[in-house]
Design an enzyme around this catalytic site. Structure first.
Site, short mmCIF file in Angstrom:
data_model
loop_
_atom_site.label_atom_id
_atom_site.label_comp_id
_atom_site.label_asym_id
_atom_site.label_seq_id
_atom_site.Cartn_x
_atom_site.Cartn_y
_atom_site.Cartn_z
N GLU A 1 0.23 -1.15 0.38
CA GLU A 1 0.07 0.12 0.19
C GLU A 1 0.71 1.43 -0.02
O GLU A 1 0.43 2.24 0.74
CB GLU A 1 -0.80 0.11 1.19
N HIS B 1 -0.49 4.75 8.19
CA HIS B 1 -1.34 3.00 8.37
C HIS B 1 -1.11 2.45 9.01
O HIS B 1 -0.48 1.75 9.18
CB HIS B 1 -1.28 3.27 6.48
#
Length: 243
Positions: A84, A103
């Site tokens: 990601e 994240h």
């Protein structure tokens, strides 16, 4: 500008704080820090992956916005950038005021969102920075997907707008800030609010926002307290638990 060892160690410690706080379990989660216009440091994965709780500075690598090594020796020994990474790089591209992107997959946040409990200003002096963050709104990105393309990352950015945190449905959250420490502390606050929301709901209670007249006595105590003092506490907790 070649990054010194200090920011790599900061990211490594921040990853361990996430785990110690219960916001990241196993190998899931990553933190990045902008170095210049075109490069960043990011927590990567290697063949000897031991999870976020064991992150060291050696797990943090200097890459460009496309995920390529920014210097000789980066991404050596089998290290790879997170799937990601576009989530980090698109936010850095779009928001010049942001230097740090976090994240993580906090279960309280995921569960509270799935239960229909938004991140609301229900806590006052218990966590004043968190109260102000919640009062400003914490948006939700409604797709439970792996954000591994610029297209999906753009959608997250658009859902997030100019807010510091976005909840990602069935997934986790992303927190951004000018510095790594603030990004982590914001995530801790959102997790705390979500945990209390779940506890209130499970006890049969109703969530009630802070009364309007109370805000005058919920002042911003300043960065030296909100960030510096709080971060020293997080590092002390790491030390005390041997993390």
């Amino acid at each position: 500008m070649t990054p010194t060892p200090a920011p790599r160690e900061l990211i490594a410690r921040a990853c361990r704080v996430l785990t110690a706080r219960g916001l990241a379990d196993g190998v899931l989660g990553h933190i990045s820090l902008r170095i210049d216009e075109n490069t960043l440091l990011v927590r990567c994965r290697g063949p000897q992956e031991r999870g976020l709780a064991s992150t060291t500075a050696a797990d943090v690598h200097w890459v460009d916005l496309d995920g390529a090594p920014a210097a000789v020796g980066e991404l050596a020994d089998g290290y790879t950038v997170p799937n990601e990474l576009p989530l980090h790089t698109e936010l850095l591209r779009r928001r010049p005021e942001v230097n740090a992107v976090l994240h993580a997959h906090p279960s309280n946040v995921v569960a509270a969102d799935l239960a229909g409990l938004g991140v609301r200003p229900i806590l006052g002096s218990f966590d004043i920075p968190g109260a102000h963050l919640a009062a400003g709104g914490v948006p939700v990105y409604a797709k439970a997907v792996l954000v591994r393309s610029r297209t999906l990352a753009t959608e997250v950015c658009e859902a997030m707008g100019d807010r510091p945190v976005v909840v990602m449905r069935g997934h986790g959250l992303t927190s951004v800030a000018d510095i790594v420490e603030r990004a982590v502390l914001q995530a801790v606050s959102v997790d705390t609010i979500s945990r209390f929301s779940l506890q209130v709901a499970s006890a049969g209670g109703t969530l009630v926002d802070i009364a309007e007249e109370d805000w005058a006595d919920l002042p911003d105590l300043g960065g030296s307290f909100n960030v510096a003092t709080s971060w020293r506490h997080e590092l002390a907790r790491l030390h005390d638990c041997g993390c």
